[in-house]
Design a protein around this motif. Structure first.
Motif, PDB file in Angstrom:
ATOM      1  N   LYS A 190    -128.821   0.520 -12.064  1.00  0.00           N
ATOM      2  CA  LYS A 190    -130.277   0.378 -12.027  1.00  0.00           C
ATOM      3  C   LYS A 190    -130.964   1.528 -11.285  1.00  0.00           C
ATOM      4  O   LYS A 190    -132.130   1.435 -10.945  1.00  0.00           O
ATOM      5  CB  LYS A 190    -130.643  -0.930 -11.316  1.00  0.00           C
ATOM      6  N   SER A 191    -130.244   2.625 -11.013  1.00  0.00           N
ATOM      7  CA  SER A 191    -130.806   3.687 -10.167  1.00  0.00           C
ATOM      8  C   SER A 191    -131.839   4.542 -10.885  1.00  0.00           C
ATOM      9  O   SER A 191    -132.687   5.142 -10.229  1.00  0.00           O
ATOM     10  CB  SER A 191    -129.694   4.582  -9.637  1.00  0.00           C
ATOM     11  N   TYR A 192    -131.792   4.658 -12.197  1.00  0.00           N
ATOM     12  CA  TYR A 192    -132.752   5.427 -12.987  1.00  0.00           C
ATOM     13  C   TYR A 192    -132.908   6.857 -12.478  1.00  0.00           C
ATOM     14  O   TYR A 192    -134.002   7.403 -12.443  1.00  0.00           O
ATOM     15  CB  TYR A 192    -134.125   4.730 -13.012  1.00  0.00           C
ATOM     16  N   VAL A 240    -129.331   6.686  -6.083  1.00  0.00           N
ATOM     17  CA  VAL A 240    -128.019   7.216  -6.458  1.00  0.00           C
ATOM     18  C   VAL A 240    -127.181   7.457  -5.207  1.00  0.00           C
ATOM     19  O   VAL A 240    -125.987   7.138  -5.169  1.00  0.00           O
ATOM     20  CB  VAL A 240    -128.165   8.512  -7.293  1.00  0.00           C
ATOM     21  N   ALA A 241    -127.805   8.001  -4.167  1.00  0.00           N
ATOM     22  CA  ALA A 241    -127.077   8.239  -2.907  1.00  0.00           C
ATOM     23  C   ALA A 241    -126.631   6.917  -2.288  1.00  0.00           C
ATOM     24  O   ALA A 241    -125.506   6.814  -1.784  1.00  0.00           O
ATOM     25  CB  ALA A 241    -127.956   9.011  -1.930  1.00  0.00           C
ATOM     26  N   GLY A 242    -127.492   5.907  -2.321  1.00  0.00           N
ATOM     27  CA  GLY A 242    -127.107   4.599  -1.787  1.00  0.00           C
ATOM     28  C   GLY A 242    -125.923   4.008  -2.535  1.00  0.00           C
ATOM     29  O   GLY A 242    -124.991   3.472  -1.920  1.00  0.00           O
ATOM     30  N   GLY A 288    -125.807   4.152   3.170  1.00  0.00           N
ATOM     31  CA  GLY A 288    -126.154   3.547   1.881  1.00  0.00           C
ATOM     32  C   GLY A 288    -127.349   2.616   1.996  1.00  0.00           C
ATOM     33  O   GLY A 288    -128.254   2.635   1.149  1.00  0.00           O
ATOM     34  N   PHE A 289    -127.381   1.816   3.052  1.00  0.00           N
ATOM     35  CA  PHE A 289    -128.507   0.913   3.272  1.00  0.00           C
ATOM     36  C   PHE A 289    -129.800   1.688   3.478  1.00  0.00           C
ATOM     37  O   PHE A 289    -130.839   1.373   2.883  1.00  0.00           O
ATOM     38  CB  PHE A 289    -128.233   0.006   4.478  1.00  0.00           C
ATOM     39  N   ILE A 290    -129.762   2.711   4.337  1.00  0.00           N
ATOM     40  CA  ILE A 290    -130.966   3.500   4.619  1.00  0.00           C
ATOM     41  C   ILE A 290    -131.442   4.243   3.373  1.00  0.00           C
ATOM     42  O   ILE A 290    -132.647   4.338   3.113  1.00  0.00           O
ATOM     43  CB  ILE A 290    -130.709   4.459   5.794  1.00  0.00           C
ATOM     44  N   SER A 291    -130.500   4.753   2.576  1.00  0.00           N
ATOM     45  CA  SER A 291    -130.879   5.468   1.351  1.00  0.00           C
ATOM     46  C   SER A 291    -131.614   4.562   0.380  1.00  0.00           C
ATOM     47  O   SER A 291    -132.627   4.958  -0.208  1.00  0.00           O
ATOM     48  CB  SER A 291    -129.645   6.051   0.675  1.00  0.00           C
ATOM     49  N   VAL A 292    -131.117   3.363   0.202  1.00  0.00           N
ATOM     50  CA  VAL A 292    -131.758   2.427  -0.724  1.00  0.00           C
ATOM     51  C   VAL A 292    -133.065   1.906  -0.138  1.00  0.00           C
ATOM     52  O   VAL A 292    -134.060   1.742  -0.850  1.00  0.00           O
ATOM     53  CB  VAL A 292    -130.789   1.272  -1.071  1.00  0.00           C
ATOM     54  N   SER A 298    -132.196  -5.547  -3.362  1.00  0.00           N
ATOM     55  CA  SER A 298    -132.164  -6.480  -2.238  1.00  0.00           C
ATOM     56  C   SER A 298    -130.760  -7.072  -2.103  1.00  0.00           C
ATOM     57  O   SER A 298    -130.285  -7.278  -0.988  1.00  0.00           O
ATOM     58  CB  SER A 298    -133.213  -7.571  -2.387  1.00  0.00           C
ATOM     59  N   TYR A 299    -130.081  -7.316  -3.219  1.00  0.00           N
ATOM     60  CA  TYR A 299    -128.692  -7.771  -3.166  1.00  0.00           C
ATOM     61  C   TYR A 299    -127.809  -6.698  -2.529  1.00  0.00           C
ATOM     62  O   TYR A 299    -126.973  -7.005  -1.679  1.00  0.00           O
ATOM     63  CB  TYR A 299    -128.194  -8.111  -4.574  1.00  0.00           C
ATOM     64  N   PHE A 300    -128.010  -5.446  -2.910  1.00  0.00           N
ATOM     65  CA  PHE A 300    -127.241  -4.343  -2.325  1.00  0.00           C
ATOM     66  C   PHE A 300    -127.475  -4.275  -0.819  1.00  0.00           C
ATOM     67  O   PHE A 300    -126.535  -4.100  -0.036  1.00  0.00           O
ATOM     68  CB  PHE A 300    -127.630  -3.021  -2.983  1.00  0.00           C
ATOM     69  N   GLN A 301    -128.720  -4.414  -0.400  1.00  0.00           N
ATOM     70  CA  GLN A 301    -129.020  -4.350   1.031  1.00  0.00           C
ATOM     71  C   GLN A 301    -128.416  -5.517   1.792  1.00  0.00           C
ATOM     72  O   GLN A 301    -127.894  -5.332   2.897  1.00  0.00           O
ATOM     73  CB  GLN A 301    -130.531  -4.318   1.249  1.00  0.00           C
ATOM     74  N   ILE A 302    -128.466  -6.695   1.244  1.00  0.00           N
ATOM     75  CA  ILE A 302    -127.884  -7.863   1.916  1.00  0.00           C
ATOM     76  C   ILE A 302    -126.375  -7.697   2.060  1.00  0.00           C
ATOM     77  O   ILE A 302    -125.806  -7.941   3.132  1.00  0.00           O
ATOM     78  CB  ILE A 302    -128.235  -9.157   1.148  1.00  0.00           C
ATOM     79  N   VAL A 303    -125.713  -7.262   0.993  1.00  0.00           N
ATOM     80  CA  VAL A 303    -124.257  -7.097   1.040  1.00  0.00           C
ATOM     81  C   VAL A 303    -123.867  -6.005   2.030  1.00  0.00           C
ATOM     82  O   VAL A 303    -122.935  -6.185   2.827  1.00  0.00           O
ATOM     83  CB  VAL A 303    -123.688  -6.804  -0.371  1.00  0.00           C
ATOM     84  N   THR A 304    -124.575  -4.880   2.026  1.00  0.00           N
ATOM     85  CA  THR A 304    -124.205  -3.801   2.950  1.00  0.00           C
ATOM     86  C   THR A 304    -124.435  -4.214   4.397  1.00  0.00           C
ATOM     87  O   THR A 304    -123.613  -3.922   5.262  1.00  0.00           O
ATOM     88  CB  THR A 304    -124.988  -2.506   2.645  1.00  0.00           C
TER      89      THR A 304
END
Length: 172
Positions: free
Chosen positions: A130-132, A138-140, A56-60, A72-78
């Motif tokens: 927010k994936s648009y 979407v994969a992340g 998920g991190f790499i995908s985003v 950036s919030y998603f990356q920090i949490v993961t």
């Protein structure tokens, strides 16, 4: 963390000479690593969580962003969840919980999973909204939801092990 009865062999017998000392049995304190934890359900669940968080991190990270703060919030949490799961994995693999008895490891792991799962669920919802329709985002978000489900399974199993086992052993 089995606390079953063990047989202690002294090597002295009334029937004859002393038996040669045997090697340390598997799962004893003499071993550096707990090889059984690799193949246990909890160990495999932690590995699956780490893999889904990393994917998920790499995908985003490799996708074009349109909203910097959400991803950036998603990356920090993961990454924080991944580091903490790896920390508890190492604690179990090297049996550090036996040496550091001043910490309630089941409670610490339960609280980590509880807080981390809530934060991961929020981050995955924000990332999905927010994936648009960008495939990497979407994969992340999808792998974030998968990691959330796996963390819920860990919460359930750690609650079942620590609370239910503790309450039933109180009445024995």
């Amino acid at each position: 963390m089995s606390h079953g009865a063990r047989v202690i062999r002294t090597g002295v017998s009334s029937a004859g000479p002393a038996a040669p000392p045997a090697a340390a049995p598997a799962g004893s304190d003499a071993e550096l690593m707990d090889g059984a934890y690799f193949r246990s359900c909890a160990g495999m669940l932690k590995v699956a969580q780490m893999i889904s968080l990393l994917v998920g991190f790499i995908s985003v990270n490799n996708s074009p962003w349109t909203d910097y703060s959400a991803y950036s919030y998603f990356q920090i949490v993961t990454m924080c969840d991944l580091v903490m799961i790896l920390f508890f994995y190492v604690i179990h693999i090297f049996r550090i919980y036996r040496k550091l008895t001043c910490v309630s490891w089941p409670l610490a792991e339960f609280l980590h999973y509880l807080i981390g799962t809530i934060l991961l669920l929020i981050a995955s919802i924000v990332a999905a909204s927010k994936s648009y329709n960008l495939t990497g985002l979407v994969a992340g978000a999808t792998f974030g939801f998968l990691a959330t489900i796996l963390c819920v399974l860990s919460i359930w199993s750690s609650y079942k092990v620590s609370c239910i086992t503790q309450s039933t052993s109180k009445y024995r």
